[in-house]
Design an enzyme around this catalytic site. Structure first.
Site, mmCIF file in Angstrom:
data_model
loop_
_atom_site.group_PDB
_atom_site.id
_atom_site.type_symbol
_atom_site.label_atom_id
_atom_site.label_comp_id
_atom_site.label_asym_id
_atom_site.label_seq_id
_atom_site.Cartn_x
_atom_site.Cartn_y
_atom_site.Cartn_z
ATOM 1 C CG HIS A 103 -0.123 0.013 2.570
ATOM 2 N ND1 HIS A 103 0.142 -1.162 3.197
ATOM 3 C CD2 HIS A 103 -0.304 0.876 3.428
ATOM 4 C CE1 HIS A 103 0.685 -0.716 4.329
ATOM 5 N NE2 HIS A 103 0.674 0.495 4.577
ATOM 6 C CG HIS A 129 4.743 6.012 5.321
ATOM 7 N ND1 HIS A 129 4.883 5.960 6.182
ATOM 8 C CD2 HIS A 129 3.644 6.585 4.725
ATOM 9 C CE1 HIS A 129 4.020 6.457 6.711
ATOM 10 N NE2 HIS A 129 2.923 6.662 5.984
ATOM 11 C CG HIS A 148 2.754 10.678 6.416
ATOM 12 N ND1 HIS A 148 1.497 9.668 6.037
ATOM 13 C CD2 HIS A 148 2.339 11.925 6.005
ATOM 14 C CE1 HIS A 148 0.535 10.636 5.911
ATOM 15 N NE2 HIS A 148 1.149 11.747 5.879
#
Length: 279
Positions: A103, A129, A148
């Site tokens: 993801h 990420h 982040h």
């Protein structure tokens, strides 16, 4: 060894070090889920964002939480906070891995990569990420990528806390960090691979703007844990369209646009620090 280079030669004892760390290093609070299979980002999907809180009882905050992230950083919610002061960043170059989590694409440091100081408390950097499009907006303006950097405090009174530093990007010149990582990301397209990267300096991730927004929210993926301190850098970075395309190609199809929809403010205000504004 020069830390200005993002990838350097491995230390001779790195394989042993990595094995020990991967087996022993655990976050002490509810963290971002590593396996994306139970959820996705597809609008209308039964595993999409509007249903995350129904998929597992441990994820109920995604549905019933009142301090969820991301949010719109709107001017009418801002409160000038000169006492916050400049961010105290004490990062260290450290061995890391690059991982396709399905993801998102994640850089995870395998040792002590340093801290940020928030209100006198040290928060230790764990991983970074990317989300595309960006998750937070500013006065309704949408951005193309959001980085982040995820930190965790030491145990205090039996609890720890998460702090996330976010950087927003818009299309423009290539981002130098993603340029350095691009060949490694290309090798991970549609595979949940993890690669040892050698020494990576976290300071290459963080824009050095002194102005920032701060509010209390949550993780933006399950389990949507609340009480997360969010620091959003006001300085906007630049990323080229090819780099965004690579981030989207690498992850699984249901995460090509891996941004959670905006959440309600629910009465929350956002602190704003600008060193030039005292009142």
């Amino acid at each position: 060894m020069k830390h200005s280079k993002i990838v350097t030669k491995f230390h001779s004892n790195l394989p042993i070090l990595v094995t020990i760390l991967l087996l022993s290093t655990k976050w002490t609070i509810a963290q971002e889920v590593e396996d994306e299979l139970p959820f996705d980002y597809v609008e209308g999907s039964k595993k999409g964002p509007s249903h995350w809180g129904e998929l597992k009882k441990e994820w109920k905050a995604c549905k019933i939480g009142k301090m969820q992230s991301p949010i719109d950083i709107s001017s009418d919610r801002l409160r000038l906070a000169p006492k916050l002061g400049r961010l105290k960043i004490n990062y260290k170059a450290q061995n890391a891995t690059l991982k396709n989590r399905g993801h998102d694409i994640e850089v995870k440091w395998l040792g002590n990569a340093g801290t940020i100081d928030i209100n006198g408390v040290n928060f230790f950097l764990h991983q970074a990420h990317w989300h595309s499009p960006a998750e937070h907006t500013i006065n309704g303006s949408k951005y193309d990528v959001e980085l982040h950097m995820v930190h965790e405090s030491a145990m205090i009174n039996g609890k720890t806390q998460i702090a996330v530093v976010g950087v927003l990007y818009k299309f423009g010149q290539p981002d130098r960090l993603l340029e350095k990582l691009s060949k490694h990301i290309k090798s991970m397209v549609n595979t949940e691979a993890e690669k040892l990267m050698g020494v990576i300096n976290p300071t290459e991730f963080l824009r050095r703007g002194n102005k920032y927004y701060k509010y209390i929210g949550s993780l933006t993926v399950p389990p949507c844990t609340e009480g997360v301190i969010w620091i959003i850098n006001k300085k906007i970075g630049h990323v080229c369209k090819g780099q965004v395309a690579l981030l989207r190609d690498a992850v699984h199809d249901h995460a090509t646009m891996n941004n959670r929809p905006l959440q309600l403010h629910n009465g929350r205000f956002i602190q704003y620090y600008d060193p030039k504004k005292k009142t």
